[in-house]
Scaffold this motif. Structure first.
Motif, mmCIF file in Angstrom:
data_model
loop_
_atom_site.group_PDB
_atom_site.id
_atom_site.type_symbol
_atom_site.label_atom_id
_atom_site.label_comp_id
_atom_site.label_asym_id
_atom_site.label_seq_id
_atom_site.Cartn_x
_atom_site.Cartn_y
_atom_site.Cartn_z
ATOM 1 N N LEU A 15 0.825 -1.213 0.000
ATOM 2 C CA LEU A 15 0.000 0.000 0.000
ATOM 3 C C LEU A 15 0.859 1.263 0.000
ATOM 4 O O LEU A 15 0.620 2.196 -0.780
ATOM 5 N N ARG A 18 2.781 2.501 -3.321
ATOM 6 C CA ARG A 18 2.070 2.900 -4.536
ATOM 7 C C ARG A 18 2.403 4.344 -4.923
ATOM 8 O O ARG A 18 2.373 5.245 -4.090
ATOM 9 N N GLN A 20 0.559 5.980 -7.159
ATOM 10 C CA GLN A 20 -0.762 6.590 -7.234
ATOM 11 C C GLN A 20 -1.741 5.751 -6.419
ATOM 12 O O GLN A 20 -1.658 4.511 -6.416
ATOM 13 N N HIS A 21 -2.668 6.415 -5.762
ATOM 14 C CA HIS A 21 -3.622 5.709 -4.922
ATOM 15 C C HIS A 21 -5.015 5.742 -5.531
ATOM 16 O O HIS A 21 -5.403 6.702 -6.209
ATOM 17 N N TYR A 25 -10.582 2.626 -0.902
ATOM 18 C CA TYR A 25 -10.134 1.278 -0.532
ATOM 19 C C TYR A 25 -11.141 0.675 0.442
ATOM 20 O O TYR A 25 -11.638 1.368 1.347
ATOM 21 N N LEU A 42 -2.259 4.391 7.073
ATOM 22 C CA LEU A 42 -2.308 4.820 5.677
ATOM 23 C C LEU A 42 -2.827 6.255 5.581
ATOM 24 O O LEU A 42 -2.311 7.057 4.789
ATOM 25 N N LEU A 46 -0.875 9.337 3.819
ATOM 26 C CA LEU A 46 -1.471 10.068 2.699
ATOM 27 C C LEU A 46 -1.552 11.570 2.979
ATOM 28 O O LEU A 46 -1.466 12.387 2.059
ATOM 29 N N VAL A 138 -9.233 10.563 -0.842
ATOM 30 C CA VAL A 138 -9.128 9.104 -0.709
ATOM 31 C C VAL A 138 -10.053 8.674 0.428
ATOM 32 O O VAL A 138 -9.999 9.224 1.526
#
Length: 328
Positions: A15, A18, A20-21, A25, A42, A46, A138
């Motif tokens: 995770l 990455r 790009q996200h 999720y 996470l 981010l 996100v």
């Protein structure tokens, strides 16, 4: 910063690495394996202004605001009360946040847990934001029971199963988390928690071993006609209904397994082995199947927060359980 659990190392590297996200999720798996901590970790990464190779820096303005619980671009959505539903008005407030511009010029991150606690109106209200989140947003959805989610929710997310640790890894972690417990107690707690180490710690804090000892003693007295279903139902008032139904469901499964295999290694924890063996030898298989179906149906009602008469429900369970011995 959220705790990093060793069994999540591989998934975390995947995770965090990455470039790009995804916009959403869905982190799912059994209760008590650290999904919320993974989502928070996470989320911090981010939002961080200077993220490292594997973690948020913990020192930038964004990290300090997040630690203080005042980050303007972070939104956490949970039930207003424990074990209650997430309401549609709560989701509408979230949608208003999603369409706003980021106040710090970076990402906005939303965490929803448990996502299955949204009622149908709340879930439908979330769909537009899941499909087309505004700006660089996100959404991290945490689910303990993904089977209860609308297919339209699941289809709009990158679905990520979170790993259940091995028994050896769980026991190693529990040795540090519960240093005052014996090896035998930690094995028992992990078994009662269905292999989820964080759930095992929670059960220990609830006094689950003492609660189970009370229930096991009551079941034995019930079968010996030393106590009535009513007495036991009233005496178990402090024990969570879901826990009771989980145990009786497990015991009925063990009875059926022993009837089919006669494998003494599959009789479960030592406290009920003789009872399981006795009931397997004395009970009609159809009666076991019927009571198991009934238990599963009532358990689902408990999960759906139905308005149940606790004492009458337990009396009904115990009357059926007491009638198991006898091949008629």
């Amino acid at each position: 910063m959220a705790e990093a659990y060793p069994w999540q190392d591989g998934l975390w590297q995947q995770l965090a690495g990455r470039a790009q996200h995804a916009h959403a999720y869905l982190l799912h798996g059994p209760v008590g394996i650290g999904k919320r901590a993974l989502a928070e970790r996470l989320m911090a990464s981010l939002l961080c202004l200077r993220p490292g190779a594997s973690n948020a820096c913990g020192e930038c303005k964004s990290c300090l605001l997040l630690k203080a619980g005042s980050h303007p671009d972070n939104y956490v959505l949970e039930p207003e009360e424990a074990d209650k539903a997430i309401k549609v008005d709560q989701v509408r407030d979230l949608v208003s946040f999603v369409v706003q511009t980021s106040q710090m010029g970076g990402r906005k991150v939303v965490l929803i847990e448990p996502v299955e606690s949204m009622n149908i109106n709340a879930a439908n209200a979330l769909l537009k934001s899941l499909e087309e989140p505004s700006g660089d947003t996100v959404l991290l959805l945490v689910s303990h029971q993904p089977s209860r989610l609308l297919p339209t929710i699941k289809s709009r997310c990158v679905q990520q199963a979170c790993p259940l640790p091995s028994e050896a890894m769980s026991l190693q972690w529990l040795a540090q988390a519960l240093p005052d417990s014996s090896d035998e107690e930690r094995v028992e707690l992990l078994t009662l928690a269905a292999g989820s180490p964080l759930a095992a710690v929670s059960l220990q804090a609830q006094g689950v071993r003492e609660q189970r000892a009370l229930v096991v003693d009551g079941v034995k007295k019930l079968l010996k006609q030393q106590q009535s279903p009513t007495q036991l139902a009233e005496g178990w008032n402090a024990i969570p209904l879901l826990l009771l139904f989980d145990w009786f469901c497990d015991w009925s499964s063990l009875i059926l397994r022993y009837q089919m295999t006669e494998d003494e290694a599959g009789l479960g924890l030592g406290d009920m082995r003789k009872v399981i063996q006795y009931l397997a030898q004395k009970s009609n298989q159809d009666k076991i199947l019927n009571i198991q179906d009934w238990i599963l149906a009532q358990r689902q009602k408990v999960l759906s927060k139905a308005n149940l008469n606790r004492v009458l429900l337990l009396e009904a369970l115990l009357v059926q359980w007491a009638s198991l011995p006898g091949r008629s």
